[in-house]
Design a protein around this motif. Structure first.
Motif, PDB file in Angstrom:
ATOM      1  N   GLN A 838       9.131  22.270  96.894  1.00 42.43           N
ATOM      2  CA  GLN A 838      10.119  21.253  97.227  1.00 42.43           C
ATOM      3  C   GLN A 838      10.557  20.439  96.027  1.00 42.43           C
ATOM      4  O   GLN A 838      11.630  19.856  96.036  1.00 42.43           O
ATOM      5  N   SER A 839       9.755  20.370  94.996  1.00 40.60           N
ATOM      6  CA  SER A 839      10.067  19.468  93.885  1.00 40.60           C
ATOM      7  C   SER A 839      10.322  20.185  92.576  1.00 40.60           C
ATOM      8  O   SER A 839      10.480  19.536  91.547  1.00 40.60           O
ATOM      9  N   TRP A 840      10.387  21.504  92.574  1.00 41.50           N
ATOM     10  CA  TRP A 840      10.535  22.201  91.297  1.00 41.50           C
ATOM     11  C   TRP A 840      11.867  21.908  90.622  1.00 41.50           C
ATOM     12  O   TRP A 840      11.984  21.920  89.407  1.00 41.50           O
ATOM     13  N   ARG A 841      12.903  21.629  91.431  1.00 43.14           N
ATOM     14  CA  ARG A 841      14.207  21.377  90.839  1.00 43.14           C
ATOM     15  C   ARG A 841      14.557  19.896  90.834  1.00 43.14           C
ATOM     16  O   ARG A 841      15.680  19.521  90.543  1.00 43.14           O
ATOM     17  N   LYS A 842      13.614  19.034  91.212  1.00 44.15           N
ATOM     18  CA  LYS A 842      13.880  17.606  91.218  1.00 44.15           C
ATOM     19  C   LYS A 842      13.360  16.977  89.928  1.00 44.15           C
ATOM     20  O   LYS A 842      12.271  17.292  89.468  1.00 44.15           O
ATOM     21  N   VAL A 843      14.150  16.085  89.388  1.00 39.90           N
ATOM     22  CA  VAL A 843      13.775  15.366  88.187  1.00 39.90           C
ATOM     23  C   VAL A 843      13.512  13.922  88.575  1.00 39.90           C
ATOM     24  O   VAL A 843      14.427  13.200  88.974  1.00 39.90           O
ATOM     25  N   LEU A 844      12.263  13.505  88.484  1.00 42.94           N
ATOM     26  CA  LEU A 844      11.919  12.140  88.869  1.00 42.94           C
ATOM     27  C   LEU A 844      12.271  11.219  87.705  1.00 42.94           C
ATOM     28  O   LEU A 844      11.461  10.937  86.828  1.00 42.94           O
ATOM     29  N   SER A 845      13.529  10.767  87.700  1.00 38.06           N
ATOM     30  CA  SER A 845      14.023  10.031  86.536  1.00 38.06           C
ATOM     31  C   SER A 845      14.563   8.663  86.866  1.00 38.06           C
ATOM     32  O   SER A 845      14.893   7.906  85.960  1.00 38.06           O
ATOM     33  N   MET A 846      14.673   8.307  88.142  1.00 40.39           N
ATOM     34  CA  MET A 846      15.351   7.079  88.507  1.00 40.39           C
ATOM     35  C   MET A 846      14.407   5.925  88.801  1.00 40.39           C
ATOM     36  O   MET A 846      14.834   4.776  88.874  1.00 40.39           O
ATOM     37  N   GLY A 847      13.137   6.199  89.002  1.00 40.14           N
ATOM     38  CA  GLY A 847      12.218   5.118  89.296  1.00 40.14           C
ATOM     39  C   GLY A 847      12.233   4.733  90.758  1.00 40.14           C
ATOM     40  O   GLY A 847      12.888   5.361  91.595  1.00 40.14           O
ATOM     41  N   ASN A 848      11.481   3.647  91.081  1.00 43.40           N
ATOM     42  CA  ASN A 848      11.363   3.157  92.464  1.00 43.40           C
ATOM     43  C   ASN A 848      10.928   4.265  93.410  1.00 43.40           C
ATOM     44  O   ASN A 848      11.524   4.508  94.452  1.00 43.40           O
ATOM     45  N   HIS A 849       9.841   4.958  93.044  1.00 46.73           N
ATOM     46  CA  HIS A 849       9.375   6.101  93.824  1.00 46.73           C
ATOM     47  C   HIS A 849       8.625   5.640  95.066  1.00 46.73           C
ATOM     48  O   HIS A 849       7.957   4.604  95.072  1.00 46.73           O
ATOM     49  N   LEU A 850       8.747   6.439  96.125  1.00 48.87           N
ATOM     50  CA  LEU A 850       8.018   6.235  97.371  1.00 48.87           C
ATOM     51  C   LEU A 850       7.193   7.483  97.642  1.00 48.87           C
ATOM     52  O   LEU A 850       7.720   8.511  98.062  1.00 48.87           O
ATOM     53  N   ASN A 851       5.892   7.401  97.370  1.00 42.43           N
ATOM     54  CA  ASN A 851       4.986   8.545  97.552  1.00 42.43           C
ATOM     55  C   ASN A 851       5.488   9.785  96.821  1.00 42.43           C
ATOM     56  O   ASN A 851       5.422  10.907  97.333  1.00 42.43           O
ATOM     57  N   GLY A 852       6.001   9.578  95.626  1.00 45.61           N
ATOM     58  CA  GLY A 852       6.495  10.700  94.844  1.00 45.61           C
ATOM     59  C   GLY A 852       7.938  11.062  95.105  1.00 45.61           C
ATOM     60  O   GLY A 852       8.464  11.989  94.489  1.00 45.61           O
ATOM     61  N   HIS A 853       8.613  10.371  96.001  1.00 45.26           N
ATOM     62  CA  HIS A 853      10.004  10.630  96.311  1.00 45.26           C
ATOM     63  C   HIS A 853      10.874   9.617  95.565  1.00 45.26           C
ATOM     64  O   HIS A 853      10.650   8.406  95.691  1.00 45.26           O
ATOM     65  N   GLU A 854      11.840  10.115  94.828  1.00 50.00           N
ATOM     66  CA  GLU A 854      12.809   9.199  94.253  1.00 50.00           C
ATOM     67  C   GLU A 854      13.958   9.019  95.248  1.00 50.00           C
ATOM     68  O   GLU A 854      14.173   9.864  96.113  1.00 50.00           O
ATOM     69  N   PRO A 855      14.649   7.914  95.181  1.00 56.11           N
ATOM     70  CA  PRO A 855      15.734   7.701  96.157  1.00 56.11           C
ATOM     71  C   PRO A 855      16.837   8.737  95.993  1.00 56.11           C
ATOM     72  O   PRO A 855      17.189   9.139  94.884  1.00 56.11           O
ATOM     73  N   ILE A 856      17.364   9.194  97.141  1.00 54.44           N
ATOM     74  CA  ILE A 856      18.499  10.114  97.072  1.00 54.44           C
ATOM     75  C   ILE A 856      19.777   9.364  96.709  1.00 54.44           C
ATOM     76  O   ILE A 856      20.761   9.976  96.297  1.00 54.44           O
ATOM     77  N   MET A 857      19.745   8.065  96.851  1.00 61.19           N
ATOM     78  CA  MET A 857      20.897   7.254  96.473  1.00 61.19           C
ATOM     79  C   MET A 857      20.412   5.848  96.152  1.00 61.19           C
ATOM     80  O   MET A 857      19.578   5.288  96.854  1.00 61.19           O
ATOM     81  N   ARG A 858      20.945   5.335  95.064  1.00 65.14           N
ATOM     82  CA  ARG A 858      20.632   3.967  94.669  1.00 65.14           C
ATOM     83  C   ARG A 858      21.939   3.205  94.543  1.00 65.14           C
ATOM     84  O   ARG A 858      22.826   3.602  93.783  1.00 65.14           O
ATOM     85  N   GLU A 859      22.059   2.133  95.289  1.00 66.40           N
ATOM     86  CA  GLU A 859      23.268   1.327  95.278  1.00 66.40           C
ATOM     87  C   GLU A 859      22.927  -0.074  94.756  1.00 66.40           C
ATOM     88  O   GLU A 859      21.992  -0.711  95.244  1.00 66.40           O
ATOM     89  N   ILE A 860      23.698  -0.521  93.773  1.00 64.26           N
ATOM     90  CA  ILE A 860      23.458  -1.814  93.138  1.00 64.26           C
ATOM     91  C   ILE A 860      24.784  -2.561  93.063  1.00 64.26           C
ATOM     92  O   ILE A 860      25.832  -1.984  92.720  1.00 64.26           O
ATOM     93  N   ILE A 861      24.725  -3.829  93.357  1.00 60.57           N
ATOM     94  CA  ILE A 861      25.899  -4.689  93.215  1.00 60.57           C
ATOM     95  C   ILE A 861      25.565  -5.765  92.189  1.00 60.57           C
ATOM     96  O   ILE A 861      24.660  -6.589  92.402  1.00 60.57           O
ATOM     97  N   PHE A 862      26.301  -5.734  91.065  1.00 62.62           N
ATOM     98  CA  PHE A 862      26.196  -6.781  90.044  1.00 62.62           C
ATOM     99  C   PHE A 862      27.353  -7.752  90.250  1.00 62.62           C
ATOM    100  O   PHE A 862      28.498  -7.324  90.450  1.00 62.62           O
ATOM    101  N   THR A 863      27.064  -9.034  90.182  1.00 59.27           N
ATOM    102  CA  THR A 863      28.126 -10.040  90.290  1.00 59.27           C
ATOM    103  C   THR A 863      27.923 -11.108  89.226  1.00 59.27           C
ATOM    104  O   THR A 863      26.782 -11.439  88.849  1.00 59.27           O
ATOM    105  N   MET A 864      29.054 -11.640  88.776  1.00 60.47           N
ATOM    106  CA  MET A 864      29.063 -12.733  87.803  1.00 60.47           C
ATOM    107  C   MET A 864      30.024 -13.793  88.326  1.00 60.47           C
ATOM    108  O   MET A 864      31.172 -13.487  88.665  1.00 60.47           O
ATOM    109  N   SER A 865      29.572 -15.021  88.418  1.00 60.73           N
ATOM    110  CA  SER A 865      30.392 -16.093  88.972  1.00 60.73           C
ATOM    111  C   SER A 865      30.736 -17.105  87.894  1.00 60.73           C
ATOM    112  O   SER A 865      30.038 -17.242  86.871  1.00 60.73           O
ATOM    113  N   ASP A 866      31.838 -17.837  88.143  1.00 60.59           N
ATOM    114  CA  ASP A 866      32.296 -18.847  87.189  1.00 60.59           C
ATOM    115  C   ASP A 866      32.831 -20.036  87.970  1.00 60.59           C
ATOM    116  O   ASP A 866      33.448 -19.872  89.031  1.00 60.59           O
TER     117      ASP A 866
END
Length: 909
Positions: A838-866
């Motif tokens: 199951q993991s031979w073609r997966k590259v664990l490169s994104m971090g935030n692992h769950l029992n060896g599973h990396e997220p299939i999608m990571r969504e981030i919202i950066f905001t800057m206010s003034d």
């Protein structure tokens, strides 16, 4: 006149010039284009956004060429060309188009943001603009990297620096500066299948379940499926309706001041997230009709039943002389002999197997079929899968089935899966009744053979029994009550109601009997044989002796058709008491002979007093009952009374039978049931049964057995599922009841009703499969099971109401369940560490692992206010802008192989 006319012409020309005044503000095509957009927008805005679709607007989710936008806006306008690509390839053209739309929206005082898809369609790139009143303007830009994402952008640190670069105009290292950036993060994890080729395994398992390629009962020990311990697995392997789960972990908003903090955040466990949201991924086949199960095979059985009409014998479906047999042979395949042998070996195993009727559902007896584990029910279940349940395969299997039954009969071998007792269940189908009676005949036949082989031993046993019977009053045992009547469900030892037999004799005998030796004032020299003991304090009429109840033979058992034949005979000859007695002559004569043997000095009146108390009329003194002294001796003898009118008539048929009946105890009489004769009659029925009559009973039994199999499924305490199962049995009982009557006038309607029942069965089967899968996965957390099942139930319920097997294609089951803190561990355990496959073609490169599973999608919202206070534009505006506004917003979404970025910038221009 001329001058006058010239003046008129001049005036007309001036009027025409006024009427055709040209508006030079719309002279250019660019301005006319903006005006047309403005008119359309005003038309849309007139009645509100709810009627936009009625006015020609296109909903975003239904367009294949436009993708979801992630700029933090809810209502927006997308301008897309009607071309194959659906994008504007030229950048200058896109800018010009966006400017025109922006001016038109501004003229309409609309705050809708406008977007234009640009570049290649695969990039999902957009440019957009939004007028935010007279002060602010927001510009949008989105792009996508579909492959070869830079390593730096795979990590949170690189994404942070990408956002900072949009407003920090410096070439120095961003990590050396402090920028207070607000961050919100959502991580999505997906469970992996049990093995990488699970889909192929399911397809192979479905193919193996066809009887032309597999062994009976799913005997595939080398494969493992989720439903290996489910009750239906003996017949087919179901696809797991729950393909997996998506777990969405959302983190609360925090302020990040450096890229080093982002690097630390990448090592944070998802267990520290503020919320966990579970989303089930259900199989598409769960909401569609293309699945294999009991329902699909029952539909095929109904088709075979429809074909069975008009053909006299089952052999005609396999005979070469049958008209239309070529068409049957070309479209209906018979499995090879090896498969047939495996089916017969499963139906007729070595050794005696008794069915477990406790597995039946409480409501299954309302359906006139055969019990689940009975021989005929197992035959019907095998027929569902044998040759994919076509009529030719059913005919071949039935012929071999009857041959096997005849072999058991001729060899006096017990029939498997049929309990041998002294009753026949009349609530079951006729074939099951016949097989029950045949099993009894085989047992009687075996007993007769054993008596012939061991004649001496039988005689000695009879002598011993006779010696016991001579001892009057000793060891009295219970006798069969002749007043026992057919309760409509079982045929047992009984007499017709015409005999007017009351139950008083039974109650008298069952009471505590007293020792009557001292009560007998006169002793007889006759030998009493076959007695089961005295009947209370009853005395014989001629001698002051206790009246004894004889040991009688069991009345001959009858199946439902035999009862109907007798009923028709009674109706044909009228309600004649003597005719009813003629029908029961053998039984009546046997009972009279046994009574004579147990009471040698008895007369006909004594027999009537015991056998049919309703035909003995007492006078008033006897009606009150004779007095009894302390020793239990009756004071008055002989008993008073007389025979009823019908028993005292001249030439009474009962008296004739009494006079002709020999004095013989039951063990010396000829058996009432002739096993050889009845057994051959049953075999003849099975061999010559009409095809449609056989298929009618098969349909009822197959529905009942299939439902009883499913009812054994463990799905926890889902009340809705229990309710659906109970309702299914009620629907089956109501629909299949019509199969028990003559179908000559309503055949087409019956077919339609039964096919509709197949659809109802499929709905329940799908829900049951889902309930079983959820229960297995969340056995420790029933709240999750209830929540997911209830949501799908109400999603699927409209389809059940319409009687369709497909959910509307535009609808998708989309459920989000927020988990409690104590439920997280159960869900976390579902994310088992990936195997090598199951993991031979997966590259664990994104971090935030769950029992060896990396997220299939990571969504981030950066905001800057003034802070907008003190700006030169705010002073002239009546609005209060004394608060912070979101000047920069960047949304990133993706994995290590796919990254999408959407940027929104607000400016004061």
């Amino acid at each position: 006149m001329a001058s006058s006319s010239e003046a008129n012409v001049t005036e007309q020309e001036e009027e025409e010039e006024i009427e055709h005044f040209n508006d030079f503000t719309l002279a250019s095509s660019w301005e006319r284009f903006i005006s047309e957009i403005e008119a359309t927008c005003r038309h849309w805005l007139a009645d509100g956004p709810k009627k936009l679709l009625e006015k020609g607007a296109v909903h975003l989710d239904s367009s294949d060429n436009i993708y979801k936008l992630c700029f933090g806006v809810k209502e927006f306008l997308v301008i897309s060309p009607q071309s194959a690509s659906g994008v504007v390839l030229d950048s200058a053209e896109a800018t010009k188009l966006l400017s025109a739309v922006s001016i038109a929206l501004s003229n309409c005082s609309s705050l809708w943001p406008a977007f234009v898809p640009v570049h290649a369609p695969s990039r999902r790139a957009y440019v957009g603009i939004q007028n935010m009143g007279t002060i602010f303007t927001r510009r949008f830009e989105a792009d996508r990297v579909g492959s070869q994402v830079p390593i730096k952008l795979m990590h949170l640190e690189g994404l942070y620096e990408l956002f900072v670069s949009k407003f920090a105009y410096c070439t120095s290292d961003h990590s050396m500066h402090i920028f207070k950036v607000h961050l919100r993060m959502k991580l999505t994890y997906r469970t992996l299948p049990n093995d990488e080729d699970s889909d192929n395994d399911i397809q192979e398992a479905d193919a193996e379940n066809a009887y032309s390629e597999t062994s009976v009962g799913g005997d595939n020990l080398n494969r493992k499926h989720w439903d290996d311990d489910c009750p239906w697995n003996e017949w087919y392997s179901a696809e797991d309706p729950v393909k997996g789960f998506d777990l969405v972990a959302t983190f609360s908003e925090k302020v990040v001041e450096s890229s080093l903090e982002m690097a630390e955040l990448e090592n944070v466990s998802p267990h520290e997230a503020e919320n966990w949201i579970l989303a089930p991924n259900l199989s598409p086949n769960l909401s569609k009709g293309d699945r294999t199960g009991f329902a699909s095979q029952l539909q095929l059985l109904v088709n075979a039943w429809e074909i069975s009409f008009g053909v006299p014998f089952m052999e005609d479906f396999v005979s070469v002389k049958t008209p239309g047999s070529d068409n049957l042979k070309s479209s209906m395949v018979i499995p090879p002999p090896t498969v047939l042998d495996r089916v017969l070996n499963d139906l007729f195993p070595e050794g005696l197997q008794l069915p477990d009727f406790a597995k039946e559902h409480k409501s299954s007896q309302a359906i006139k079929g055969a019990p689940l584990e009975s021989l005929f029910a197992q035959f019907c279940l095998h027929s569902l899968w044998f040759g994919n349940c076509n009529i030719r395969a059913i005919a071949v299997l039935w012929i071999e089935f009857v041959r096997e039954i005849r072999w058991h009969w001729e060899e006096s071998q017990p029939l498997p899966k049929i309990p041998v007792n002294s009753s026949i269940d009349l609530a079951t189908c006729l074939i099951n009744q016949k097989l029950q009676m045949l099993a009894i005949c085989i047992q009687k036949k075996r007993e007769q053979n054993e008596e012939l082989e061991n004649g001496a031993g039988s005689k000695s046993n009879a002598s011993a029994n006779m010696e016991e019977d001579i001892k009057v009053g000793e060891g009295s045992s219970s006798f069969h009550a002749k007043s026992q009547a057919i309760d409509g469900k079982r045929d047992s030892l009984s007499t017709p109601e015409d005999f007017n037999v009351s139950k008083t004799a039974v109650s008298k005998f069952n009471a505590n009997s007293q020792d009557v030796h001292s009560a007998d004032k006169t002793c007889s020299n006759s030998i009493r044989r076959g007695s089961s003991g005295p009947v209370g304090s009853m005395k014989l009429l001629k001698l002051c002796q206790s009246l004894h109840a004889p040991l009688t033979q069991s009345a001959p058992l009858m199946t439902e058709d035999m009862h109907e034949e007798r009923l028709h005979a009674v109706e044909a000859f009228g309600d004649s008491f003597n005719f009813s007695a003629r029908l029961e002559r053998e039984t009546l004569s046997s009972d009279m002979s046994a009574f004579k043997a147990a009471n040698p000095d008895a007369v006909f009146e004594d027999f009537i007093r015991w056998y049919s108390p309703g035909d003995w009329e007492n006078n008033e003194s006897e009606a009150n009952g004779p007095s009894t002294n302390l020793e239990g001796v009756t004071d008055e003898w002989p008993p008073r009374g007389r025979l009823s009118q019908r028993m005292s008539e001249h030439g009474n048929f009962w008296r004739k039978i009494w006079d002709d009946a020999p004095i013989l105890p039951a063990f010396e009489q000829k058996p009432l049931l002739d096993p050889n004769r009845e057994g051959e009659k049953i075999l003849h029925y099975l061999e010559t049964v009409r095809p449609h009559q056989l298929l009618e009973q098969m349909v009822c039994t197959a529905f009942r057995a299939s439902a009883d199999t499913l009812s054994q499924t463990n799905f926890g305490s889902l009340k809705k599922m229990n309710m659906e199962m109970d309702q299914l049995y009620l629907t089956m009982a109501s629909t299949l009841r019509s199969l028990q009557v003559n179908l000559s006038s309503n055949v087409s309607k019956t077919f339609e009703d039964v096919r509709r029942l197949c659809v109802v069965f499929e709905h329940v089967e799908k829900l049951l499969t889902l309930a079983a899968s959820l229960h297995r996965k969340f056995r420790q957390e029933p709240r999750i099971v209830h929540a997911i099942f209830s949501d799908f139930y109400y999603f699927y319920f409209p389809t059940m109401e319409t009687g369709s097997v497909d959910v509307f294609t535009e609808k998708e089951f989309d459920m989000k369940l927020q988990l409690r803190q104590d439920e997280r561990q159960v869900v976390s355990n579902m994310f088992t560490p990936p195997t090598a496959n199951q993991s031979w073609r997966k590259v664990l490169s994104m971090g935030n692992h769950l029992n060896g599973h990396e997220p299939i999608m990571r969504e981030i919202i950066f905001t800057m206010s003034d802070n907008s206070s003190g700006n030169q534009y705010t002073s002239s505006s009546p609005r209060d802008y004394e608060h912070e506004i979101e000047t920069y917003r960047m949304y990133t979404c993706g994995t290590s192989n796919d990254l999408r970025v959407a940027l929104a910038v607000t400016s004061y221009d």
